[in-house]
Design an enzyme around this catalytic site. Sequence first.
Site, PDB file in Angstrom:
ATOM      1  N   HIS A 328       0.849  -1.194   0.000  1.00 31.87           N
ATOM      2  CA  HIS A 328       0.000   0.000   0.000  1.00 31.87           C
ATOM      3  C   HIS A 328       0.885   1.245   0.000  1.00 31.87           C
ATOM      4  O   HIS A 328       1.908   1.290   0.693  1.00 31.87           O
ATOM      5  CB  HIS A 328      -0.887  -0.003   1.256  1.00 31.87           C
ATOM      6  CG  HIS A 328      -1.672   1.261   1.462  1.00 31.87           C
ATOM      7  ND1 HIS A 328      -2.691   1.657   0.623  1.00 31.87           N
ATOM      8  CD2 HIS A 328      -1.578   2.220   2.413  1.00 31.87           C
ATOM      9  CE1 HIS A 328      -3.202   2.787   1.048  1.00 31.87           C
ATOM     10  NE2 HIS A 328      -2.547   3.170   2.134  1.00 31.87           N
ATOM     11  N   ASN A 329       0.480   2.263  -0.770  1.00 29.64           N
ATOM     12  CA  ASN A 329       1.274   3.504  -0.841  1.00 29.64           C
ATOM     13  C   ASN A 329       2.759   3.176  -1.001  1.00 29.64           C
ATOM     14  O   ASN A 329       3.613   3.681  -0.259  1.00 29.64           O
ATOM     15  CB  ASN A 329       1.051   4.362   0.417  1.00 29.64           C
ATOM     16  CG  ASN A 329      -0.303   5.052   0.412  1.00 29.64           C
ATOM     17  OD1 ASN A 329      -1.042   4.983  -0.570  1.00 29.64           O
ATOM     18  ND2 ASN A 329      -0.647   5.693   1.519  1.00 29.64           N
ATOM     19  N   GLU A 358       1.325  -0.060  -5.487  1.00 32.00           N
ATOM     20  CA  GLU A 358       0.353   1.019  -5.675  1.00 32.00           C
ATOM     21  C   GLU A 358       1.034   2.276  -6.202  1.00 32.00           C
ATOM     22  O   GLU A 358       2.157   2.623  -5.799  1.00 32.00           O
ATOM     23  CB  GLU A 358      -0.345   1.338  -4.350  1.00 32.00           C
ATOM     24  CG  GLU A 358      -1.448   2.384  -4.506  1.00 32.00           C
ATOM     25  CD  GLU A 358      -2.203   2.650  -3.216  1.00 32.00           C
ATOM     26  OE1 GLU A 358      -3.362   3.099  -3.307  1.00 32.00           O
ATOM     27  OE2 GLU A 358      -1.632   2.429  -2.137  1.00 32.00           O
ATOM     28  N   ASP A 360      -0.125   6.249  -6.691  1.00 29.04           N
ATOM     29  CA  ASP A 360      -1.068   7.355  -6.547  1.00 29.04           C
ATOM     30  C   ASP A 360      -0.693   8.428  -7.565  1.00 29.04           C
ATOM     31  O   ASP A 360       0.299   9.134  -7.378  1.00 29.04           O
ATOM     32  CB  ASP A 360      -0.983   7.942  -5.134  1.00 29.04           C
ATOM     33  CG  ASP A 360      -2.144   7.510  -4.268  1.00 29.04           C
ATOM     34  OD1 ASP A 360      -3.184   7.142  -4.817  1.00 29.04           O
ATOM     35  OD2 ASP A 360      -2.006   7.539  -3.034  1.00 29.04           O
ATOM     36  N   HIS A 373       1.256  11.319  -2.134  1.00 27.61           N
ATOM     37  CA  HIS A 373       0.025  11.161  -1.366  1.00 27.61           C
ATOM     38  C   HIS A 373      -0.722  12.493  -1.444  1.00 27.61           C
ATOM     39  O   HIS A 373      -0.351  13.457  -0.772  1.00 27.61           O
ATOM     40  CB  HIS A 373       0.345  10.790   0.086  1.00 27.61           C
ATOM     41  CG  HIS A 373      -0.781  10.110   0.785  1.00 27.61           C
ATOM     42  ND1 HIS A 373      -1.338  10.577   1.950  1.00 27.61           N
ATOM     43  CD2 HIS A 373      -1.470   8.983   0.470  1.00 27.61           C
ATOM     44  CE1 HIS A 373      -2.320   9.775   2.325  1.00 27.61           C
ATOM     45  NE2 HIS A 373      -2.411   8.803   1.452  1.00 27.61           N
ATOM     46  N   GLU A 407      -4.096   4.443  -8.607  1.00 23.33           N
ATOM     47  CA  GLU A 407      -5.063   5.350  -7.982  1.00 23.33           C
ATOM     48  C   GLU A 407      -5.029   6.612  -8.842  1.00 23.33           C
ATOM     49  O   GLU A 407      -4.145   7.459  -8.703  1.00 23.33           O
ATOM     50  CB  GLU A 407      -4.695   5.628  -6.530  1.00 23.33           C
ATOM     51  CG  GLU A 407      -4.663   4.390  -5.641  1.00 23.33           C
ATOM     52  CD  GLU A 407      -6.025   3.730  -5.493  1.00 23.33           C
ATOM     53  OE1 GLU A 407      -7.031   4.335  -5.926  1.00 23.33           O
ATOM     54  OE2 GLU A 407      -6.099   2.612  -4.970  1.00 23.33           O
TER      55      GLU A 407
END
Length: 794
Positions: A328-329, A358, A360, A373, A407
């Site tokens: 994640h992230n 991931e 973003d 983020h 994302e």
Amino acid sequence: MLGNRKKAAPVKNGAGTSESKAIDPLRNLGVQEDEDVKQMLQGSSMVKVRSPRWQKRRTLKLLEDGVTVWCQSHKTSSRAKEQQSFSVMEVECIREGCQSETLRQMAGSVPEGRCLTVVFKGSRKSLDLLCQSREEAQHWVRGIRTLQGRVENMTQKEKLDHWIHAYLSRADQNHDDKMSYDEVRTLLQMINIDLSDQYARSLFQKCDQSADGRLDHGEIEVFCRELLRRPELDAVFIRYSANGCVLSTVDLRDFLKDQGEDASLTHAQSLILTYELNEWAQKNQFMTPNGFTMYMLSKENCVFNPEHARVYQDMRRPLAHYFISSSHNTYLTADQLTGDSSTEPYIRALNHGCRCVELDCWDGDKGEPVIYHGHTLTSKVPFVEVIETINEYAFKASPYPLILSLENHCSVEQQAVMARHLRSILGEKLLTKPLKEVDPHKLPSPEDLQLKILVKGKKERVVEECSSSSSDLSSSDEEASRCSEGKPRRKKEEKKPVVSKLSPELSELVVYTRSVPFKSFEQSAKSPATDMSSFSESEALRHVKDSGMYFVRHNSHQLSRIYPSGQRLQSSNYNPQDMWNGGCQIVALNFQTPGEQMDLNHGRFLQNGQCGYILKPPFMCQPDIKFNPENVGGGPGHQPVLLTVRIISAQQLPKSELDKPSSIVDPHVWVEIHGVPIDNNKKKTHHVDNNGFNPRWDCTFNFTVHVPDLALVRFMVEDHDYTSSNDFLGQYTLPFTSLRSGYRHVRLLKQDGSRLSPSSIFIHVKITPCQNSPSKSSATSPARSPAKCSAKKP
């Protein structure tokens, strides 16, 4: 020296004559003549770079232990002093040229061949260096890789020899290649053992056969042999030896049978040939205590089943039938608010077998998308640099498919730029069309998708219809939506979409992993297997607890991705075991944050060659299955067994990073079971005062494991503290199904998952089937479960 097959090779001193050094860690590494290592030992003047403006000259030098690199600095704080050195085993990789974010800014202004970046395991910041010449840079790149490979391939006995010689070298304060009694006392404190002065002096005098108050070459060998002696291994040897002196092939076969291993005559003879050092014993097919010790310390006797260290599972099942190692992230190096974004966390994750990362994605300057983020102070890293890094490292640790979880917060124009970068950089690796030989409405297998990269994202040309579930939001949007959680939106226009449109170029790259909002299990059952949904940790946990059977069925058909709560601002993690219990495949964790949750993740994916894909148990893969993780009364998957673990001793434990160098640890050991709720349990030994070198416990624990196919076993060693919380020393986690019975060594790991060599725990494991499953009443307070401890020998 204990465990050496050959006498030490003579080394040349400064005058060109040959002499054999008593204290020489490099001899144990076998790198005395390596030209790159020689250059590293001499030291090099380099420029440490933090930015185009911040550049400081530093001297890097390999110390005499052959694994520690010292970096000269004038800082005086304790934290700064810790950062002045690093072990080559703490290095994740060496990136040659201007590949880091910092050095990329200087590309063109410095010769690329003179630049290198040392990427560390864990959270330590990378080290960007500018060498004086291309040749010097290559010496360090090759030298570090050579030393890493040598240490990686050392036997446990060789690691012990190197470990004790490294400490001897540090304790030999006047560098005369001899050890005085005071230097021996310093050594004992360094290696974490508090012997009484009387015992320490008697040990010294026993070894000081020349009675001159100093231990020379041969006497140091005797001292090391005495110090590293393992009475508990001797006791096991005597138990099986018919005459108390050697093990015959018959004796050895009896031992192997009790270990649950191949007890054939051929295997017993091969072990003698491999591990016995005494020529007479080897010729007559006997194993001496030294040979037995060599065997017991070898990888063959590790608690982890070596057959599971390769890909041994069926890789031809649909993707939904596997647990998939997921991050994640991935771009973050620290917290969610002010941490740095970088390409290097992708390297660490991919090198550890992660198969879903991931990204973003947000609009950046000059038409180039960036990753960070959103709406925070985290730094930004160009999308193109991340894709270039992924292209380089995607399949170094595993050949099985890598999923890019996008994302997407970009404009249509920059989405098109993303699509162009994905196609041009990833090339043939990027999956752009369904496989011809696979039904387009079904998920292909990891084997079908070998060396392929899949894009996970939305495929619609318009925004999805609103849903009261938060699953149609990206994980980074969860926090923003939290204020309205629980309030159903009645009008479609009340929901503000993250993006107004999807770029056709990016949309068509989504093939088998199409993101859709989750609405109900009934609707999902009618949807194609290529649809997948994301769930926040709270939402997923609610499904596991309230609708466990239906969630397991859903996950036998479609992929589910679980992500941490947006409130975890410090990048903490949830318990992944809860999600695996529900059959969830893509259980995404913050890889940058060490702790119990990442230990469990590492343990889960330790098997099957650490390829990042673990085949789920059969009772989780059928569409009409009735397995419920919350069930305590039997049913599918319940095959209760009794696990008996005896914690015998530990060896060469480290000091706590928080303690003073003069302190000695007081260790105790936790044994934990992580699985379905009925199986969760943990028990601990008493603590041993002032001994981290060879503490003994002889504690026996019993656990009933009802669903062994989902269980993990975790061993954790802590330093007991009377006045504050206990300090972590090391741990090891593995699947219950990979646990071997018999006398075994548990090789401990650091918090970041790297090896804590040569630290280990010596245990005995016994697994027996249960006739019927006892109630859970005995485990209502697992932390207080009684332990059976004694001072008996093995």
